[in-house]
Design an enzyme around this catalytic site. Structure first.
Site, short mmCIF file in Angstrom:
data_model
loop_
_atom_site.label_atom_id
_atom_site.label_comp_id
_atom_site.label_asym_id
_atom_site.label_seq_id
_atom_site.Cartn_x
_atom_site.Cartn_y
_atom_site.Cartn_z
N THR A 29 28.52 -8.34 -38.40
CA THR A 29 28.96 -7.20 -39.24
C THR A 29 29.04 -7.63 -40.70
O THR A 29 28.80 -6.83 -41.60
CB THR A 29 30.35 -6.66 -38.79
OG1 THR A 29 31.29 -7.72 -38.79
CG2 THR A 29 30.27 -6.02 -37.41
N HIS A 123 20.99 -11.35 -24.41
CA HIS A 123 20.58 -9.94 -24.34
C HIS A 123 19.24 -9.69 -25.02
O HIS A 123 18.94 -8.57 -25.43
CB HIS A 123 21.67 -9.05 -24.97
CG HIS A 123 22.93 -9.00 -24.14
ND1 HIS A 123 24.14 -8.65 -24.64
CD2 HIS A 123 23.14 -9.29 -22.83
CE1 HIS A 123 25.06 -8.71 -23.68
NE2 HIS A 123 24.47 -9.11 -22.57
N CYS A 164 -5.42 -0.84 -22.93
CA CYS A 164 -4.32 -0.53 -22.00
C CYS A 164 -3.50 0.69 -22.45
O CYS A 164 -3.29 1.63 -21.70
CB CYS A 164 -3.42 -1.77 -21.85
SG CYS A 164 -1.85 -1.46 -21.05
N ASN A 227 38.53 -12.95 -33.28
CA ASN A 227 38.10 -11.55 -33.22
C ASN A 227 39.09 -10.69 -33.99
O ASN A 227 40.27 -11.01 -34.06
CB ASN A 227 38.03 -11.08 -31.75
CG ASN A 227 37.02 -9.98 -31.55
OD1 ASN A 227 35.89 -10.09 -32.00
ND2 ASN A 227 37.40 -8.92 -30.86
N ILE A 245 35.69 -13.43 -39.03
CA ILE A 245 35.05 -14.70 -38.69
C ILE A 245 34.75 -15.52 -39.95
O ILE A 245 35.07 -16.71 -40.02
CB ILE A 245 33.75 -14.43 -37.89
CG1 ILE A 245 34.12 -13.82 -36.55
CG2 ILE A 245 32.95 -15.71 -37.68
CD1 ILE A 245 32.98 -13.12 -35.84
#
Ligand code: NAD
Length: 261
Positions: A29, A123, A164, A227, A245
């Site tokens: 952020t 992820h 394709c 956090n 942070i």
């Protein structure tokens, strides 16, 4: 006056040789990339967006999926974001001789841009897309290619000269997809001297199991959370620093530099 928790974290970082970091959207952020679940987060005001970022939605509605995906993950601007102090602090620890393993839920690639070399993108990444029909070729389509087409398609040409054109899948792990590198993540979370969780609401599974495994499995270690807000797993942490942070690491760095002098 320096906070005792910051002093304790500084001591733990100084003492630890093997540091594993689990980072979430909160570390980015400060680079201008919104997180998902804090008050101004991308999901907070529109929970239906989560179901649109699922593997089922992509398979059923690939043409609708792509413009929404591009907007939610800021794909157009994705090469413009830069690492911030938090990313840099972690990369510098490595340069100082610590073994730092970064397990990141982030898809922005900023830990690697900052110079961290041992990064597992649990992820996936926004930095490329691939064709599910030609996974075996390992061909990756970069952000430039993705941005050129409204609905990016595979350009693989078969032996008969036919293209394709299948609609690509993003490199990001969607809801309903399997996460990447979980075995390595489990190993790194349990086999370290310090497990540092930063900028994550710890609401996404199975990654939110890692603090629990870190506490009860493997080597003896301390577990620390940095956090802005609490999480449902707060009871597993030895130290919880509620704050930014970048600000936290700047204070730690000042103490570390003071010790070195
Ligand atoms: P989340 O949005 O659920 O939680 C982020 C947490 O970080 C919040 O608790 C928030 O209070 C805290 N936070 C925000 N800025 C902070 C700061 N400067 N200092 C300290 N804390 C701060 O994020 P999550 O737990 O990572 O889960 C979200 C999922 O969203 C992940 O799977 C990730 O792939 C994806 N995501 C990635 C990015 C990115 O790559 N930058 C951005 C948004 C979402």
């Amino acid at each position: 006056m320096i906070d005792t928790k910051i002093m304790a974290l500084t001591y733990l970082i100084q003492k630890a040789q093997n540091i594993t970091v689990l980072s979430g959207a909160g570390i980015s952020t400060e680079s201008g990339i919104p997180d998902f679940r804090s008050s101004s987060g991308t999901w907070t005001n529109n929970k239906s967006r989560q179901s649109l970022m699922s593997i089922d939605y992509l398979r059923g509605n690939p043409k609708e999926f792509w413009p929404i995906y591009k907007e939610l993950f800021g794909i157009k601007m994705s090469n413009e974001f830069q690492p911030n102090y938090g990313h840099q602090f972690l990369s510098d620890l490595e340069k100082q001789g610590k073994n730092v393993t970064i397990l990141t839920q982030n898809v922005d690639g900023l830990h690697s841009v900052a110079g961290s070399s041992n990064v597992f993108e649990i992820h996936g990444t926004i930095k490329h897309a691939f064709c599910p029909k030609h996974k075996d070729t390992n061909k990756k389509y970069d952000v430039e290619y993705i941005n050129k087409q409204e609905i990016p398609r595979c350009d693989h040409v078969n032996g008969k000269g036919v293209e394709c054109k299948f609609i690509l899948h993003p490199g990001v792990v969607l809801f309903g997809d399997a996460v990447r590198h979980y075995k390595e993540a489990l190993e790194a979370a349990t086999q370290c001297d310090l497990f540092l969780v930063i900028g994550s609401s710890l609401q996404v599974g199975p990654i939110n199991e890692l603090p629990v495994y870190a506490k009860y499995g493997g080597t003896e270690k301390k577990i620390v959370l940095i956090n802005n807000e609490g999480t449902e797993l707060d009871e597993y942490f030895d130290i919880i620093i509620k704050g930014g942070i970048g600000d936290t690491f700047k204070k730690v760095n000042e103490l570390l530099e003071g010790v070195e002098k």
